[in-house]
Enzyme design. Structure first.
Site, short mmCIF file in Angstrom:
data_model
loop_
_atom_site.label_atom_id
_atom_site.label_comp_id
_atom_site.label_asym_id
_atom_site.label_seq_id
_atom_site.Cartn_x
_atom_site.Cartn_y
_atom_site.Cartn_z
N HIS A 452 14.01 -7.60 28.45
CA HIS A 452 15.40 -6.76 28.26
C HIS A 452 15.05 -5.68 27.29
O HIS A 452 15.25 -4.51 27.17
CB HIS A 452 16.44 -7.55 27.90
CG HIS A 452 17.72 -6.72 27.70
ND1 HIS A 452 18.66 -6.64 28.75
CD2 HIS A 452 18.10 -5.98 26.89
CE1 HIS A 452 19.71 -5.87 28.23
NE2 HIS A 452 19.40 -5.55 27.27
N GLU A 453 14.58 -6.08 25.83
CA GLU A 453 14.56 -5.28 24.80
C GLU A 453 13.26 -4.33 24.85
O GLU A 453 13.27 -3.19 24.51
CB GLU A 453 14.39 -6.33 23.26
CG GLU A 453 15.59 -6.88 23.23
CD GLU A 453 16.80 -6.31 23.23
OE1 GLU A 453 16.88 -5.02 22.82
OE2 GLU A 453 17.77 -6.92 23.42
N HIS A 456 14.48 -1.50 26.86
CA HIS A 456 15.08 -0.53 25.87
C HIS A 456 13.97 0.20 25.17
O HIS A 456 14.04 1.54 24.87
CB HIS A 456 15.94 -1.06 24.71
CG HIS A 456 17.36 -1.53 25.32
ND1 HIS A 456 18.15 -0.90 25.95
CD2 HIS A 456 17.95 -2.85 25.37
CE1 HIS A 456 19.23 -1.26 26.19
NE2 HIS A 456 19.26 -2.73 25.80
N HIS A 459 12.52 3.00 27.11
CA HIS A 459 13.37 4.03 27.10
C HIS A 459 13.40 5.07 25.83
O HIS A 459 13.47 6.21 26.09
CB HIS A 459 14.83 3.64 27.23
CG HIS A 459 15.92 4.54 27.60
ND1 HIS A 459 17.55 4.23 27.59
CD2 HIS A 459 15.98 5.94 28.41
CE1 HIS A 459 17.98 5.26 28.21
NE2 HIS A 459 17.14 6.21 28.70
ZN LIG Z 1 20.46 -4.29 25.88
#
Ligand SMILES: [Zn+2]
Length: 670
Positions: A452-453, A456, A459
């Site tokens: 998940h991280e 990010h 991104h």
């Molecule tokens: Zn998040």
């Protein structure tokens, strides 16, 4: 890289003072420029301002999160109000806003490219949402509403905390422990000791009450604990939050009205992907029907177990208990059997490998780069052409100087403006470090957090825009979790697990039956989970759709709203109004609790694009994903960005499948 080794705590206050003065001078130069306002001398002037302040803030606030100490904490308390006043002074500067407003009014005549146009719109909107351009008396009123709301938010949180601390359920006779596993018994002992009490107690912390409701065989004790848990903030007396909520809702409605919006929900969502409360409601209602149907079937199965205990009709304090029995029977997984397959090193490799196959990235460790703590690892990230993409820092282990949780942050944002800069991105986790012969091993949830991280982080790293204000994760709240939640899907693919989840001693791949159980347990009890979440999100929106709320009976309003949607009797809102901290303990998720599900629609629908292509690394889909999502920052409206990637707007079908809510043959009608 910031020269971490050369920075001391004592440097920060002088650095802040110098950087704030420089930013002020930059902004005044823009405001007082005698030349006719232009995009270049106004918007770009603001975009270029505050470079030193950004550098100081990025280093300082990354350290206060990941490696703090008393000296940094003291500076934090001192600098927070200074930074807040600095921001307000800019937003409420009439002369400055007049320049921006003038440009926004003739935006079509300025001959701007799409990105510059978006930047101007964003500055204009930021100022307007703070009340710029409104008459003095309105701005004075907005300021006093803002201050009062801050007081109410703090009071709300403190009241919930007080009610949580005020209650314990003592476990006295041996019969009180019926059904409780040893670790929960030990935790109850510890909780009593922490409070200076003898014996064992259950508290209202989620980590204590939830397992108690799952395991406790004593229905009367479950009932008592559940009542205390769901009445936080609603017990009368000094800590009752109903009046706090009523005043908050009323002031938020007034603030929205003063800023020109029909309701607070319209004001709040104007700046999101959903755009309108109606769009958010439409999604929640599309999910609500199937969720309630599934919850009804789940309740029937649980009732059969309750009947064995002659417990009577299934009540909210029974649900978790019987659901745990079903889960144990069907999906029981021994955590100790899973962890040896999830070494941290293997999961980092898995995440890098997915980024490489999707986006052509390569990761080279650079132990020579400056770091703020010896545990931090640094990688140079390069693209398919070998060019530098950015620097990725991984800070994986728990330590006392780090706050809890997991997050992504940046030391520097990407930009092409003025010669450009490559991003420096960090992932911070709180994994327990391995010791001796045992490497750091993760649970499956930990591994999902890492993916998940890292989503990010990609991104931030892949960002490819001109203006730093639009770079990377600077997107609306209901869109920002899309790249991160989407990336989690690759971890769940059998081909990734069998390759990277290998036993740290034998090297054997994770057995298929463990994978099967890990993945299928995700769909378990989703009727319940979806109903408790969606009901909370709908109630949040209803409160903030009131055009005015001079007198509101908070409890009655909640009850009527739940009646109108047909809330099942055996389920309670995940967060009842008097302790709904996301929404009333500050502004974080006010009228925006729906965002979690909004992002989930995007990630489920987005990953389906790869499944439909028949290849989870399909190059064409991956290239559209890179170009319109991971590299695009806030270049486009999120709806346009998503449509450019997917060829259409998202639909909730994939989410319904993901949560096991899709219609099945056992259902009739519809
Ligand atoms: Zn998040």
């Amino acid at each position: 890289m910031p020269p971490f080794g050369a920075i001391e705590a004592a440097d920060f206050l002088p650095a802040f003072a110098a950087a704030l003065a420089a930013d002020r001078a930059d902004i005044e130069a823009v405001r007082d420029n005698p030349a006719e306002p232009s995009f270049e001398n106004t918007i770009l002037g603001l975009e270029r301002s505050g470079a030193a302040l950004d550098r100081v803030c990025n280093v300082f606030f990354n350290l206060t999160g990941a490696d703090t100490n008393d000296a940094l904490r003291a500076i934090e308390r001192e600098i927070a109000p200074v930074l807040s006043r600095h921001g307000s002074a800019m937003y409420l500067d009439d002369a400055l806003f007049a320049r921006i407003d003038g440009l926004a009014r003739r935006i079509d005549e300025l001959g701007l490219d799409a990105e510059s146009r978006r930047l101007l719109e964003r500055y204009h909107r930021m100022f307007r949402r703070q009340g710029a351009g409104l008459p003095d008396e309105v701005r004075t009123r907005l300021a006093s509403i803002g201050e009062r709301l801050a007081v109410l938010g703090t009071r709300f949180t403190q009241n919930v905390l007080a009610d949580e601390q005020d209650f314990v359920l003592p476990l006295e006779s041996e019969a009180d422990f019926a059904g409780l596993p040893d670790d929960l018994r030990a935790a109850a002992r510890q909780a009593a000791q922490d409070r200076g009490l003898p014996g064992h107690v259950i508290t209202l912390a989620r980590s204590s009450i939830e397992p108690f409701l799952q395991y406790a065989a004593r229905r009367d004790l479950r009932h008592r604990a559940f009542q205390a848990w769901t009445s936080r903030g609603e017990r009368g007396g000094a800590t009752d939050n109903r009046e706090v909520v009523a005043e908050t809702v009323k002031l938020r409605a007034e603030r929205a009205r003063l800023l020109g919006y029909p309701t607070f929900a319209h004001y709040r969502l104007d700046d999101t992907m959903a755009k309108t409360p109606e769009a958010a409601q439409e999604l929640l209602r599309a999910v609500w029907g199937p969720a309630r149907d599934l919850a009804r079937r789940e309740a029937e199965a649980l009732q059969r177990l309750a009947d064995r205990d002659a417990a009577g009709p299934l009540a909210p304090w029974d649900w978790r208990h019987y659901a745990e029995q079903v889960r144990h029977e069907r999906f029981s997984i021994d955590a100790a059997a899973v962890k040896p397959y999830f070494a941290l090193s293997g999961m980092i490799e898995a995440a890098f490998s997915c980024a490489s196959r999707l986006f052509g990235l390569s990761f080279t460790e650079r132990p020579d780069l400056p770091r703020y703590h010896p545990d931090v690892r640094a990688w140079e990230v390069t693209g398919p052409d070998g060019g530098l993409v950015g620097i990725f820092l991984g800070d994986y282990f728990a330590r006392p100087s780090k706050r809890s949780g997991a997050w992504m942050s940046s030391f520097r944002r990407q930009r092409r403006l003025d010669g450009g800069a490559r991003p420096i991105v960090v992932n911070v986790m709180n994994f327990a470090e391995g010791s001796g012969d045992v490497p750091t091993l993760l649970s499956f949830d930990d591994a999902r957090t890492l993916f998940h991280e890292f989503g990010h982080a990609l991104h931030g790293l892949l960002s490819d825009v001109t203006y730093p204000a639009l770079a990377g994760t600077s997107v609306p709240r209901d869109f920002v979790e899309f790249p991160s939640q989407l990336f989690e899907h690759w971890l769940e693919q059998p081909e990734i697990l069998s390759r990277f989840a290998r036993h740290y001693q034998t090297g054997a791949p994770i057995p298929d039956d463990i994978v099967e159980r890990l993945l299928s347990s995700r769909k378990f009890n989703q009727g319940f989970a979806t109903v408790e979440y969606v009901s909370s999100a709908l109630v949040d929106l209803e409160f903030h759709l009131l055009p005015s709320a001079d007198t509101i009976d908070v409890a009655a309003f909640e009850r009527r709203t739940l009646e109108s949607i047909g809330m099942p009797e055996a389920i309670t809102m995940r967060h009842r109004t008097p302790h709904f901290q996301h929404v009333f303990g500050g502004d974080g998720y006010s009228a925006a609790y729906y965002s979690y599900m909004w992002s989930e629609v995007l990630d489920a629908d987005g990953f389906a694009a790869f499944e439909e292509a028949g290849d989870i690394f399909d190059p064409e889909v991956a290239e559209r994903l890179r170009r319109f999502v991971y590299a695009a920052g806030d270049l486009r409206d999120p709806k346009d960005a998503y449509t450019a990637f997917r060829g259409r707007l998202p639909s909730p079908e994939a989410l319904l499948r993901q949560r096991g809510l899709a219609p099945t043959q056992s259902q009739s009608g519809l």
